[in-house]
Design a protein around this motif. Sequence first.
Motif, PDB file in Angstrom:
ATOM      1  N   ALA A 118      -5.289  12.536 -12.141  1.00  0.00           N
ATOM      2  CA  ALA A 118      -5.294  11.283 -12.836  1.00  0.00           C
ATOM      3  C   ALA A 118      -4.771   9.749 -12.403  1.00  0.00           C
ATOM      4  CB  ALA A 118      -3.772  11.690 -13.276  1.00  0.00           C
ATOM      5  N   GLY A 119      -4.544   9.354 -11.374  1.00  0.00           N
ATOM      6  CA  GLY A 119      -4.856   8.062 -10.540  1.00  0.00           C
ATOM      7  C   GLY A 119      -6.196   7.368 -10.682  1.00  0.00           C
ATOM      8  N   GLN A 120      -7.083   8.508 -10.064  1.00  0.00           N
ATOM      9  CA  GLN A 120      -8.125   8.694 -10.029  1.00  0.00           C
ATOM     10  C   GLN A 120      -9.261   7.775 -11.434  1.00  0.00           C
ATOM     11  OE1 GLN A 120     -10.557  10.753  -7.722  1.00  0.00           O
ATOM     12  NE2 GLN A 120      -8.543  11.951  -6.775  1.00  0.00           N
ATOM     13  N   PHE A 121      -8.728   8.479 -12.873  1.00  0.00           N
ATOM     14  CA  PHE A 121      -9.184   7.988 -13.939  1.00  0.00           C
ATOM     15  C   PHE A 121      -8.866   7.019 -14.755  1.00  0.00           C
ATOM     16  CE2 PHE A 121      -9.771  13.268 -13.784  1.00  0.00           C
ATOM     17  CZ  PHE A 121     -11.000  13.235 -13.476  1.00  0.00           C
ATOM     18  N   ILE A 122      -7.326   6.882 -14.306  1.00  0.00           N
ATOM     19  CA  ILE A 122      -6.842   5.492 -14.545  1.00  0.00           C
ATOM     20  C   ILE A 122      -7.160   4.414 -14.704  1.00  0.00           C
ATOM     21  CG2 ILE A 122      -4.673   4.132 -14.754  1.00  0.00           C
ATOM     22  CD1 ILE A 122      -3.287   6.961 -15.366  1.00  0.00           C
ATOM     23  N   MET A 123      -6.819   4.009 -13.078  1.00  0.00           N
ATOM     24  CA  MET A 123      -7.811   3.218 -12.521  1.00  0.00           C
ATOM     25  C   MET A 123      -9.463   2.856 -12.217  1.00  0.00           C
ATOM     26  SD  MET A 123      -8.434   2.318  -8.091  1.00  0.00           S
ATOM     27  CE  MET A 123      -6.208   1.991  -8.072  1.00  0.00           C
ATOM     28  N   GLY A 124      -9.755   3.904 -11.921  1.00  0.00           N
ATOM     29  CA  GLY A 124     -11.648   3.844 -12.559  1.00  0.00           C
ATOM     30  C   GLY A 124     -11.857   3.678 -13.830  1.00  0.00           C
ATOM     31  N   GLY A 125     -10.961   3.854 -14.633  1.00  0.00           N
ATOM     32  CA  GLY A 125     -10.923   3.308 -16.235  1.00  0.00           C
ATOM     33  C   GLY A 125     -10.894   2.555 -17.028  1.00  0.00           C
TER      34      GLY A 125
ATOM     35  N   TRP B  41     -13.164   9.943  -2.438  1.00  0.00           N
ATOM     36  CA  TRP B  41     -11.535  10.266  -1.427  1.00  0.00           C
ATOM     37  C   TRP B  41     -11.712   8.349  -1.258  1.00  0.00           C
ATOM     38  CZ3 TRP B  41     -12.223   6.331   2.520  1.00  0.00           C
ATOM     39  CH2 TRP B  41     -13.287   6.222   3.053  1.00  0.00           C
ATOM     40  N   LEU B  42     -12.349   7.237  -2.341  1.00  0.00           N
ATOM     41  CA  LEU B  42     -12.166   6.002  -1.752  1.00  0.00           C
ATOM     42  C   LEU B  42     -10.265   6.137  -2.415  1.00  0.00           C
ATOM     43  CD1 LEU B  42     -11.239   3.416   0.116  1.00  0.00           C
ATOM     44  CD2 LEU B  42     -13.625   2.468  -1.352  1.00  0.00           C
ATOM     45  N   ARG B  43     -10.740   6.303  -3.821  1.00  0.00           N
ATOM     46  CA  ARG B  43      -9.956   6.112  -5.330  1.00  0.00           C
ATOM     47  C   ARG B  43      -8.409   7.114  -4.929  1.00  0.00           C
ATOM     48  NH1 ARG B  43     -12.927   7.008 -10.495  1.00  0.00           N
ATOM     49  NH2 ARG B  43     -13.353   7.947  -9.696  1.00  0.00           N
ATOM     50  N   ALA B  44      -8.992   8.516  -4.223  1.00  0.00           N
ATOM     51  CA  ALA B  44      -7.907   9.351  -4.338  1.00  0.00           C
ATOM     52  C   ALA B  44      -7.026   8.293  -2.966  1.00  0.00           C
ATOM     53  CB  ALA B  44      -8.632  10.537  -3.532  1.00  0.00           C
ATOM     54  N   LEU B  45      -7.848   7.908  -1.834  1.00  0.00           N
ATOM     55  CA  LEU B  45      -6.621   6.964  -0.975  1.00  0.00           C
ATOM     56  C   LEU B  45      -6.007   6.085  -1.429  1.00  0.00           C
ATOM     57  CD1 LEU B  45      -5.980   6.639   2.246  1.00  0.00           C
ATOM     58  CD2 LEU B  45      -8.171   5.667   2.479  1.00  0.00           C
ATOM     59  N   ILE B  46      -6.216   5.877  -2.357  1.00  0.00           N
ATOM     60  CA  ILE B  46      -6.207   4.238  -3.127  1.00  0.00           C
ATOM     61  C   ILE B  46      -4.193   4.889  -3.640  1.00  0.00           C
ATOM     62  CG2 ILE B  46      -6.190   2.688  -3.921  1.00  0.00           C
ATOM     63  CD1 ILE B  46      -9.056   1.457  -3.521  1.00  0.00           C
ATOM     64  N   THR B  47      -4.995   5.379  -4.419  1.00  0.00           N
ATOM     65  CA  THR B  47      -4.170   6.183  -5.395  1.00  0.00           C
ATOM     66  C   THR B  47      -3.234   6.871  -5.295  1.00  0.00           C
ATOM     67  OG1 THR B  47      -5.370   8.216  -6.723  1.00  0.00           O
ATOM     68  CG2 THR B  47      -5.259   6.390  -7.701  1.00  0.00           C
ATOM     69  N   ARG B  48      -3.649   7.818  -3.628  1.00  0.00           N
ATOM     70  CA  ARG B  48      -2.566   8.128  -2.779  1.00  0.00           C
ATOM     71  C   ARG B  48      -1.672   7.580  -2.046  1.00  0.00           C
ATOM     72  NH1 ARG B  48       0.103  12.719  -3.132  1.00  0.00           N
ATOM     73  NH2 ARG B  48       0.173  11.496  -5.590  1.00  0.00           N
ATOM     74  N   SER B  49      -2.391   6.616  -1.509  1.00  0.00           N
ATOM     75  CA  SER B  49      -1.162   5.037  -0.851  1.00  0.00           C
ATOM     76  C   SER B  49      -0.078   4.429  -1.965  1.00  0.00           C
ATOM     77  CB  SER B  49      -1.949   4.217   0.068  1.00  0.00           C
ATOM     78  OG  SER B  49      -2.411   5.559   0.571  1.00  0.00           O
ATOM     79  N   CYS B  50      -0.705   4.065  -3.210  1.00  0.00           N
ATOM     80  CA  CYS B  50       0.407   2.930  -4.227  1.00  0.00           C
ATOM     81  C   CYS B  50       1.297   4.297  -4.224  1.00  0.00           C
ATOM     82  CB  CYS B  50      -0.855   3.531  -5.493  1.00  0.00           C
ATOM     83  SG  CYS B  50      -2.123   1.937  -4.728  1.00  0.00           S
ATOM     84  N   ALA B  51       1.455   5.640  -4.136  1.00  0.00           N
ATOM     85  CA  ALA B  51       2.381   6.325  -4.834  1.00  0.00           C
ATOM     86  C   ALA B  51       3.585   6.779  -3.157  1.00  0.00           C
ATOM     87  CB  ALA B  51       2.481   7.825  -5.038  1.00  0.00           C
TER      88      ALA B  51
END
Length: 543
Positions: free
Chosen positions: A383-390, A399-409
């Motif tokens: 969900a974090g990938q879609f929210i940030m990208g959208g 992998w980069l979007r997953a890393l960013i969204t995972r790190s934020c949490a």
Amino acid sequence: MGSVSPEDPTPSKDEEACHLLSSSSLPSPSPSPLVDASLRKCLPEQEEEEEVAYESRDKILVLDIELDGADYSTVPPFSFKKLWLFTGPGFLMSIAFLDPGNLEGDLQAGAIAGYSLLWLLMWATAMGLLIQLLSARIGVATGKHLAELCREEYPNWARILLWFMAEVALIGADIQEVIGSAIAIQILSRGVLPLWAGVLITASDCFIFLLVENYGVRKLEAVFAVLILTMAISFAWMFGDTKPSRNELLIGLLVPKLSSRTIHQAVGVVGCVIMPHNVFLHSALVQSRKIDPNKKGQVREALTYYSIESSVALLVSFMINVFVTTVFAKGFYGSKQADSIGLVNAGQYLQEKYGGGLFPILYIWGIGLLAAGQSSTITGTYAGQFIMGGFLNLRLKKWLRALITRSCAILPTVVVALVFNRSESSLDVLNEWLNVLQSIQIPFALIPLLTLVSKEQVMGVFRIGPTLEKVAWTVAALVIVINGYLLLDFFSSEVHGLLFGFLVCAGTVAYLAFILYLISRGGGPFSNWINIPLFKVFTTSGN
């Protein structure tokens, strides 16, 4: 002899290729990378830069080859084969109804209210289903997910604020999910691994599971199916072991009961069902199938199959929630432990109540909780990938979007695990604050969804009708009011001191003003009541 003019109209090889590719009507189930590269050359620059939920090559083909040339203004006959191909997004969506926060709400409702709130759990799930069907509808009919549509619909200041609220809600949900998973790891390791170690393991496991996506959407959906099956078996086993009363279960489902003692649990049951990030997630997940929004028959067919699939998925999640609620209702309703039970000590209380046996109930509970935590953290990252990208229109590697969204949490979660690992009561306080955080964010997912799904300019012929629009706004208003009660109750007991009180009041005024702005822009049944000149100015101000 004759030289070639610079303005010679003879098409080049690239132009001929573009013409052939654009005129081809036969979709390829597994497109060649060379064809994809050629197509990308033919696309306008802004289309290539546009953020999408799924690349065309990643989508699942659901059309039968013999029907490729058919007129899709009408809906083809029902097919169980196609239903199977559409099955997946609804089950990923249903995991938000089974995350550790929901399980804690279930066990506390059972321990404090017994079987009396099962009817409310059933109707709350039905309300959640309505919201999720609208989310799927907007994704299928427009070919875009909710975050993308919000980026197009709202001025920049509102879009950034909505994105910030969605990210805050996602981080709050993720903290609950990761800590729930870490508690399960602590149970299954017999206390050898502390809470912070479980948090780190959960974070790394999430990346391992996300690697499965590289092998196709169906493989990832299969992983989630295994995790949901694990939860179902674990909690059904507990249900069979503890043998809750079937008669009281039926009465609890069919006879509405509510008392002053159980009102807090009732609010929690409803509040846990609508997760803000899940509303954004489902509108993106449905785009994993190849559907042409311009062909009405395809859209109607997809909406039919997604409605069936989502209904079945939420029926499964409802049954799992009932298993958990009734197990704790049977074991702890009316007991001295009822008011103090939570995720941290639930397994120990179950062990003391029902003993060991061939396979101790403590570890059955731990396995189910681990499956719930792992699956919900993965969908949270998704969900974090879609929210940030959208919202931000970012085209980043997965992998980069997953890393960013995972790190934020993960970073705040590790801090939280270290700070709140002192006692069970401190984790309960944390959970209360996180529930409040979720409640604050709910209007900023529901109001944009209902605004957009009611607009003919956005939905075309698939906009919802007046009756469904009124029902949906009524459900949204009910959910927002119930969560508002939770906020009022929480802040009235927690706010102390003049300065803190002033800040809360100022924040409340700004919060309500933004909600009123969103409603006034929506054109729904409540917009005329609040469409005062102040909001007209903001609505027409553009960027």
